[in-house]
Design an enzyme around this catalytic site. Structure first.
Site, PDB file in Angstrom:
ATOM      1  N   THR A 177       0.683  -1.276   0.002  1.00 49.64           N
ATOM      2  CA  THR A 177      -0.022  -0.080  -0.069  1.00 49.64           C
ATOM      3  C   THR A 177       0.800   1.139   0.013  1.00 49.64           C
ATOM      4  O   THR A 177       1.969   1.202   0.660  1.00 49.64           O
ATOM      5  CB  THR A 177      -0.806  -0.015   1.229  1.00 49.64           C
ATOM      6  OG1 THR A 177      -1.745  -1.381   1.221  1.00 49.64           O
ATOM      7  CG2 THR A 177      -1.529   1.160   1.446  1.00 49.64           C
ATOM      8  N   ARG A 205     -14.027  -7.509  -0.232  1.00 46.41           N
ATOM      9  CA  ARG A 205     -13.045  -7.293   1.025  1.00 46.41           C
ATOM     10  C   ARG A 205     -12.651  -5.946   0.888  1.00 46.41           C
ATOM     11  O   ARG A 205     -11.956  -5.428  -0.085  1.00 46.41           O
ATOM     12  CB  ARG A 205     -11.884  -8.040   1.013  1.00 46.41           C
ATOM     13  CG  ARG A 205     -11.186  -7.862   2.382  1.00 46.41           C
ATOM     14  CD  ARG A 205      -9.896  -7.370   2.064  1.00 46.41           C
ATOM     15  NE  ARG A 205      -9.230  -7.117   3.190  1.00 46.41           N
ATOM     16  CZ  ARG A 205      -8.017  -6.447   3.287  1.00 46.41           C
ATOM     17  NH1 ARG A 205      -7.840  -5.719   2.290  1.00 46.41           N
ATOM     18  NH2 ARG A 205      -7.346  -6.244   4.145  1.00 46.41           N
ATOM     19  N   VAL A 206     -12.768  -5.120   2.186  1.00 48.55           N
ATOM     20  CA  VAL A 206     -12.194  -3.663   1.882  1.00 48.55           C
ATOM     21  C   VAL A 206     -11.093  -3.874   3.353  1.00 48.55           C
ATOM     22  O   VAL A 206     -11.773  -4.047   4.244  1.00 48.55           O
ATOM     23  CB  VAL A 206     -13.450  -2.705   2.162  1.00 48.55           C
ATOM     24  CG1 VAL A 206     -12.493  -1.246   2.257  1.00 48.55           C
ATOM     25  CG2 VAL A 206     -14.103  -2.707   0.839  1.00 48.55           C
ATOM     26  N   GLY A 207     -10.032  -3.420   3.036  1.00 48.71           N
ATOM     27  CA  GLY A 207      -9.128  -3.346   4.260  1.00 48.71           C
ATOM     28  C   GLY A 207      -9.249  -1.837   5.133  1.00 48.71           C
ATOM     29  O   GLY A 207     -10.185  -1.220   4.862  1.00 48.71           O
ATOM     30  N   ASP A 208      -8.440  -1.601   5.724  1.00 45.41           N
ATOM     31  CA  ASP A 208      -8.311  -0.431   6.500  1.00 45.41           C
ATOM     32  C   ASP A 208      -7.937   0.755   5.762  1.00 45.41           C
ATOM     33  O   ASP A 208      -8.257   2.083   6.049  1.00 45.41           O
ATOM     34  CB  ASP A 208      -6.971  -0.552   7.607  1.00 45.41           C
ATOM     35  CG  ASP A 208      -5.839  -0.596   6.842  1.00 45.41           C
ATOM     36  OD1 ASP A 208      -5.687  -1.587   6.176  1.00 45.41           O
ATOM     37  OD2 ASP A 208      -4.839   0.054   7.196  1.00 45.41           O
ATOM     38  N   THR A 228       0.044   1.124   6.887  1.00 44.50           N
ATOM     39  CA  THR A 228       0.294  -0.081   5.892  1.00 44.50           C
ATOM     40  C   THR A 228       0.412  -1.321   7.049  1.00 44.50           C
ATOM     41  O   THR A 228       1.025  -1.122   7.836  1.00 44.50           O
ATOM     42  CB  THR A 228       1.382   0.068   4.913  1.00 44.50           C
ATOM     43  OG1 THR A 228       1.447  -1.353   4.376  1.00 44.50           O
ATOM     44  CG2 THR A 228       2.622   0.569   5.828  1.00 44.50           C
ATOM     45  N   GLY A 229      -0.428  -2.362   6.448  1.00 45.53           N
ATOM     46  CA  GLY A 229      -0.170  -3.755   7.300  1.00 45.53           C
ATOM     47  C   GLY A 229      -1.368  -4.470   7.090  1.00 45.53           C
ATOM     48  O   GLY A 229      -2.239  -4.472   6.226  1.00 45.53           O
ATOM     49  N   GLY A 231      -4.663  -5.414   7.368  1.00 49.25           N
ATOM     50  CA  GLY A 231      -5.870  -4.332   7.471  1.00 49.25           C
ATOM     51  C   GLY A 231      -6.664  -4.848   8.375  1.00 49.25           C
ATOM     52  O   GLY A 231      -7.286  -3.775   9.285  1.00 49.25           O
TER      53      GLY A 231
END
Ligand code: ASP
Length: 311
Positions: A177, A205-208, A228-229, A231
């Protein structure tokens, strides 16, 4: 009076493990980071807003195939690319975010348009695409986003239930990211983050990254943050806002707050990754609990840093 200004960028906490990093690859990453850092910083130097600077730096990282955002986005379980991005203005708390979009060369530009040209903050999927169409965005075809390495990365887990984050230290880990945070000459903060998410992701799927206060946050009272990481863990920890809260309610410095969140709170719940943060005085923090994090920072005091592993 002109106040100190600064910019920090990241290209993800999913660096190649040291043993797999070659001189050529390292040079390519550093060059891409330098370009994004210097162009964003040049805007700040001219007096541009923090919002302009973070958008510029993130767009340049999106244009590089090396990072998991824009052109370099990973493949979903369906062999497509779904991208998420968010931007936030610390002066007004205005924010714009998009998720599950496709074909857009610079998702961060669309996120900014959501912030400035719509009455909303977060647009997802086909609705976000409709909004882009109404603003006459052109769509890149699939070949623009095709990358042989990304494709092979997907082939390894295609058809299985597993998905792959870009920052697993156990695997030959890939890219990441991207994000930028800035403090401008007018004392305003901004943050921007953009991602292709996880390889083989399914179910929308949606991350952080596009979530305000989780992967991206800016508030002139405290700081601007881009994460970043892993999520899912960043969502549980409401990471970006947590850094801001530690500063606002406990009076911690940006570096103490950022370190407390990444090296303690996130670790305690099992999350790995890092973040970049800047405060209103231009102080920068870049903690990570992974082996490395592609990152760079520049300040009006003349400091300029580009790092992949520890300093
Ligand atoms: N945080 C991103 C996500 O979970 C991935 C990354 O930072 O590499 O979508």
């Amino acid at each position: 009076m002109i106040q100190p200004f600064s910019l920090a960028i990241h290209g993800g906490a999913g660096t190649l493990v040291k043993g797999q990093m070659t001189f050529e690859k390292e040079t390519a990453y550093k060059k891409a980071l330098e370009l994004a850092l210097d162009e964003g910083f040049a805007l700040l130097k001219e007096g541009a807003s923090a919002v302009d600077a973070v958008e510029k730096s993130v767009a340049l990282l999106e244009n590089s195939p090396l990072f998991n955002a824009g052109k370099g986005s990973v493949f979903t379980a369906h062999g497509t690319h779904e991208m998420d991005a968010a931007i936030m203005n610390g002066k007004t708390l205005d924010a714009g975010a998009v998720s599950l979009i496709h074909g857009i060369k610079n998702p961060i530009a669309l996120a900014r348009d959501v912030m400035e040209k719509s009455d909303h903050i977060f647009l997802a999927g086909e609705g976000a695409m409709e909004f882009a169409k109404s603003l006459k965005y052109s769509l890149e075809d699939a070949s623009y986003f095709y990358d042989e390495f990304r494709y092979q990365q997907w082939q390894e887990i295609k058809g299985t239930d597993s998905f792959q984050l870009d920052h697993s230290v156990k695997k030959e880990s890939k890219f990441g990211t991207v994000g930028a945070v800035a403090c401008d000459q007018h004392g305003n903060l901004a943050a921007a983050t953009s991602t292709g998410g996880m390889t083989n992701k399914r179910f929308g799927r949606v991350g952080d990254s596009p979530m305000i206060g989780v992967g991206n946050y800016a508030n002139n009272k405290t700081c601007a943050v881009s994460c970043t990481g892993s999520g899912e863990f960043f969502i549980k920890g409401v990471v970006a806002y947590d850094v801001s809260c530690l500063m606002e309610y406990k009076g911690l410095s940006v570096s103490d707050a950022a370190s407390e969140v990444i090296n303690k709170r996130l670790l305690e719940i099992g999350g790995d990754g890092g973040l970049i943060a800047v405060d209103i005085h231009g102080n920068i923090a870049t903690p990570f609990n992974t082996e490395g994090m592609y990152r760079g920072s520049r300040t009006s005091y003349g400091e300029r840093k580009i790092f992949i592993y520890g300093e």
